[in-house]
Design a protein around this motif. Sequence first.
Motif, PDB file in Angstrom:
ATOM      1  N   GLU A 162      24.456 -11.986   7.504  1.00  0.00           N
ATOM      2  CA  GLU A 162      23.337 -11.993   8.169  1.00  0.00           C
ATOM      3  C   GLU A 162      22.828 -10.729   8.347  1.00  0.00           C
ATOM      4  O   GLU A 162      23.473  -9.724   8.717  1.00  0.00           O
ATOM      5  N   LEU A 163      21.340 -10.692   8.554  1.00  0.00           N
ATOM      6  CA  LEU A 163      20.749  -9.477   8.955  1.00  0.00           C
ATOM      7  C   LEU A 163      21.119  -8.794  10.044  1.00  0.00           C
ATOM      8  O   LEU A 163      21.683  -7.795  10.106  1.00  0.00           O
ATOM      9  N   THR A 178      20.768  -3.760  10.912  1.00  0.00           N
ATOM     10  CA  THR A 178      21.128  -3.025   9.572  1.00  0.00           C
ATOM     11  C   THR A 178      22.339  -2.140   9.748  1.00  0.00           C
ATOM     12  O   THR A 178      23.294  -2.173   8.783  1.00  0.00           O
ATOM     13  N   SER A 219      16.458 -11.612   5.035  1.00  0.00           N
ATOM     14  CA  SER A 219      17.533 -10.723   4.269  1.00  0.00           C
ATOM     15  C   SER A 219      16.959 -10.616   2.778  1.00  0.00           C
ATOM     16  O   SER A 219      17.293  -9.436   2.387  1.00  0.00           O
ATOM     17  N   LEU A 247      24.256  -7.083   1.061  1.00  0.00           N
ATOM     18  CA  LEU A 247      23.182  -7.833   1.290  1.00  0.00           C
ATOM     19  C   LEU A 247      23.120  -9.330   0.398  1.00  0.00           C
ATOM     20  O   LEU A 247      22.791 -10.263   0.702  1.00  0.00           O
TER      21      LEU A 247
END
Length: 671
Positions: free
Chosen positions: A383-384, A387, A437, A378
């Motif tokens: 990029e988020l 997950t 994020s 992270l």
Amino acid sequence: MKCLLISSESAQVLFYWTDQEFEASLKHRFENLVEQHRETSPAFEDSINTLFAPLLISCITLNEKISDTYTSVVSENNYLFIVHQFGECTYVAVNGDGSESEDDLRRKIFVLKKIIDVCFGLVTLDTNILKKKLRPQDTEQRCKVWKMLQNLLMTYSHLREEDQSFLVEAVERLIHPQLCEQCIELLDRHVVQQINSSMERANEEVVHSFILVHTKLLAFFSSRNASSLRPSDLLALILIAQDMYPSDHNLESPIVKDLDNTAITEEVYAPTLSSGAGGGESLEGSSYMSQFTHSMVQVAEDSLQAFELFPSGSSTPKRVFLDANLKDNYCPMMPHNMYCMSLWPGISLVLLTKVPSSHVAVTLYQLLDAFSVLEAKLSDGQELGSTSRIYPNIPDLRQRMDKFIKAVGVPKRQVKLQSAWVEFKNKAFSKPDSVKSQELLQACRNVKSQLCLLYQQYFLLKPAGDSQHLSVNLQTKTLKIVQEKLMDWKDFLLVKSKRNTTMISYLREFPGLIHFIYVDRTVGQMVAPSLNISEKSTELGKGPLASFIKSKVWSLVGLGRRYLQKGYTTLTFRDGDYYCCYFLWFENETGYKLPVIELPVLSDDSAPIGTLTGDYYRKLLRYYGKNHSLEVIKCFELLTIHLGVIPTEFVVQQCSDLVRKLWEPSRIPLL
């Protein structure tokens, strides 16, 4: 908050801190401040903050802006500053009298990092908790922590200057196979088995036990289910033992002093065994007991003295965190209790016990490792999205975390962990577009911080009234047993520790050889002739010659490391009237020498080559083993000093023959 450590009487000062907000400038009055403020008063701490602000601010700015920074600075008044960052913690070492080089100071920084890891465990993963551990609010407690770190660092500095084992960072064994075998049997039957079967052990289990004579290892025994002990951890434990019971070579027995005027031979040090002790007999029944028989007067004296061997509070163990590689699990900082008992001045017994809640440490490490990996991903700005794309094992992590929180329950100390985990789950498993994020990163850090706090509560904070450790009675009983068994060997051991290996036994086969150090880096043990320059009479004669040879040895070790850092495994050169050699090589399990490969070149800010400073040789073995996955790889080092009149080809041949002579004893397992 910063952590401050003064490590010497004047200019040489080491400062370590975790706060990144210091202000002011460096000034030459630095030394005057040290002289004026012997006590660590708040005013002195503020002055240090002020003086070191420009150094830290510029270092941090360079790191943040261009991901690079300097590793050393020399001021106008010739003060040398070494800077190194471990995560968010900045370590600074300073020397102003020219007594230490850049390598010396950097090595101390990494050794201090190792000491902090051994003393505080996994809480070092959280900067805020580490700040509080290094700088408690209570002034008295803060002084205790700093004094402990200061003493350990000063003990290391002294040993590195005087002891060959700490110079090359390898364990030296006392070479006497029969006595070592007897002592291993003693540790097994009369120490480990008796303690682990006792009702007074308070649910602790002895997993390792060993006997030290000064810094040399006499015997080592591990229980069947114990994890192997890494050489770096064993060296750290020897360092702690030496700090608790410093060796005083002036406290010698009459036998030791009498031997100063005796011709030096290998045979002179072998004491007569008690009746019934045959040379190669097994240690069974009454035969084993009779080998350590001594007079009833001595037994009575020891019985009276045993209760005085535990000064106030010394029966309470020291919590240490060691690398543990178990069958199914791994934990780099497994909590152990360390009991260090003085048998006699210079001879110590050390016990390592596994604490009852050690399984919690394994689970906490696994969870912390998973969240650290997730935090790193992270932090890299990925990029988020989903997950699970950032961290594929997130479903497994969720299941393990839920199971762990349920297992430990939710008393007051776990409420914050549970709420932090709920917050993370809400953010991690919500719609990708609904959470930023940075918010998920902060939630991840909160969970990680709470896990470190839980680790601290389990293993670093002692509950009021808690006395869950081996009873004083059990410790005293164990101490008396070992004293009784070793009484006849006490004087011999003190002599043997000073003259463990002598050059006389090698001169006939290797004429012109002055000194050597042979190190088996696979198991972290060494063989070298003793260098006792403080004695009236030595193999190197009287006067300055012994000190001169010692300085040559220390210089050769440093030079060999510098060339190894550049990727060279062989170094031979003529130094005045002497010829010096350094070799590093690899072998398989049968002793066959493996091909030389190109070693990685290390940068100037990398960890100094050694064992305590980052376990360089362990990494080197893994690096070499990538192309030899089906073989057991071993690594060795040899340093030699010959008279310069010996032809070069003879020197090289002697080195090869010396290795063959030393190879067999080195196969005796250390751990």
